[in-house]
Design a protein around this motif. Structure first.
Motif, PDB file in Angstrom:
ATOM      1  N   TYR A 240       0.830  -1.206   0.000  1.00 47.85           N
ATOM      2  CA  TYR A 240       0.000   0.000   0.000  1.00 47.85           C
ATOM      3  C   TYR A 240       0.862   1.253   0.000  1.00 47.85           C
ATOM      4  CZ  TYR A 240       1.027   0.086   5.015  1.00 47.85           C
ATOM      5  OH  TYR A 240       1.667   0.119   6.228  1.00 47.85           O
TER       6      TYR A 240
ATOM      7  N   GLU B 268      -6.138  -6.443   7.371  1.00 54.68           N
ATOM      8  CA  GLU B 268      -7.042  -5.661   6.536  1.00 54.68           C
ATOM      9  C   GLU B 268      -6.467  -4.253   6.381  1.00 54.68           C
ATOM     10  OE1 GLU B 268      -9.878  -6.587   4.933  1.00 54.68           O
ATOM     11  OE2 GLU B 268      -9.397  -8.623   5.570  1.00 54.68           O
TER      12      GLU B 268
ATOM     13  N   GLU C 150      -7.783  -1.335   5.857  1.00 56.54           N
ATOM     14  CA  GLU C 150      -8.448  -0.264   6.607  1.00 56.54           C
ATOM     15  C   GLU C 150      -7.918  -0.213   8.044  1.00 56.54           C
ATOM     16  OE1 GLU C 150     -10.098  -2.647   4.893  1.00 56.54           O
ATOM     17  OE2 GLU C 150     -10.863  -1.468   3.200  1.00 56.54           O
TER      18      GLU C 150
ATOM     19  N   VAL D 216      -4.353   1.332   7.999  1.00 62.09           N
ATOM     20  CA  VAL D 216      -4.387   2.788   7.828  1.00 62.09           C
ATOM     21  C   VAL D 216      -4.821   3.449   9.134  1.00 62.09           C
ATOM     22  CG1 VAL D 216      -5.465   4.706   6.584  1.00 62.09           C
ATOM     23  CG2 VAL D 216      -4.751   2.655   5.332  1.00 62.09           C
ATOM     24  N   TRP D 217      -5.794   2.850   9.806  1.00 60.46           N
ATOM     25  CA  TRP D 217      -6.241   3.366  11.099  1.00 60.46           C
ATOM     26  C   TRP D 217      -5.065   3.408  12.074  1.00 60.46           C
ATOM     27  CZ3 TRP D 217      -6.174   1.940  16.136  1.00 60.46           C
ATOM     28  CH2 TRP D 217      -6.959   2.679  17.010  1.00 60.46           C
TER      29      TRP D 217
ATOM     30  N   SER E  29      -3.658   9.261   4.179  1.00 59.58           N
ATOM     31  CA  SER E  29      -4.787   8.691   3.438  1.00 59.58           C
ATOM     32  C   SER E  29      -4.264   7.642   2.466  1.00 59.58           C
ATOM     33  CB  SER E  29      -5.568   9.775   2.699  1.00 59.58           C
ATOM     34  OG  SER E  29      -4.728  10.480   1.814  1.00 59.58           O
ATOM     35  N   LEU E  30      -5.031   6.609   2.298  1.00 58.05           N
ATOM     36  CA  LEU E  30      -4.676   5.516   1.403  1.00 58.05           C
ATOM     37  C   LEU E  30      -4.864   5.955  -0.041  1.00 58.05           C
ATOM     38  CD1 LEU E  30      -3.933   2.464   1.267  1.00 58.05           C
ATOM     39  CD2 LEU E  30      -6.396   2.020   1.197  1.00 58.05           C
TER      40      LEU E  30
ATOM     41  N   THR F 266      -3.230   0.413  -3.529  1.00 55.53           N
ATOM     42  CA  THR F 266      -3.019  -0.931  -2.982  1.00 55.53           C
ATOM     43  C   THR F 266      -2.832  -1.940  -4.112  1.00 55.53           C
ATOM     44  OG1 THR F 266      -5.375  -1.532  -2.943  1.00 55.53           O
ATOM     45  CG2 THR F 266      -4.475  -0.528  -0.949  1.00 55.53           C
TER      46      THR F 266
END
Length: 95
Positions: free
Chosen positions: A4, A21, A23, A26-27, A45-46, A49
């Motif tokens: 990513y 995962e 998400e 990123v968290w 921010s992503l 991927t």
């Protein structure tokens, strides 16, 4: 395994890979009190991927992207795969 790329608040890019995962990963970059590149560049921010079956392939791709120029990373984010060869450092050296 997911490779990513994150865009940091200062405009820089961070490239990583994870088994979890995306998400959740990123968290973690945005919320965990861990010293590292993204800790002082929040929020992130992503922006890209890629998924891989084999860990070795993901690690190789992560290392490859980390070595790329900003322009080449931006082309990858834009999914401009045809532009990537022309943005390679080797290509610029032979011009």
């Amino acid at each position: 395994m997911t490779v990513y790329m994150l865009r940091c608040a200062d405009g820089s890019f961070y490239v990583g890979s994870t088994k979890q995962e995306i998400e959740a990963r990123v968290w973690e970059h945005n919320n965990l009190p861990v010293d590292g590149y993204t800790a002082k560049r929040r929020p992130v921010s992503l922006v890209f991927t890629e998924s891989y079956e084999r860990i070795t392939d993901a690690i190789a791709r992560e290392r490859q992207i980390k070595g790329w120029s900003r322009k080449k990373k931006e082309a990858l984010i834009a999914l401009s795969y045809d532009a990537l060869p022309g943005l390679s450092r080797r290509s610029h050296l032979t011009r």
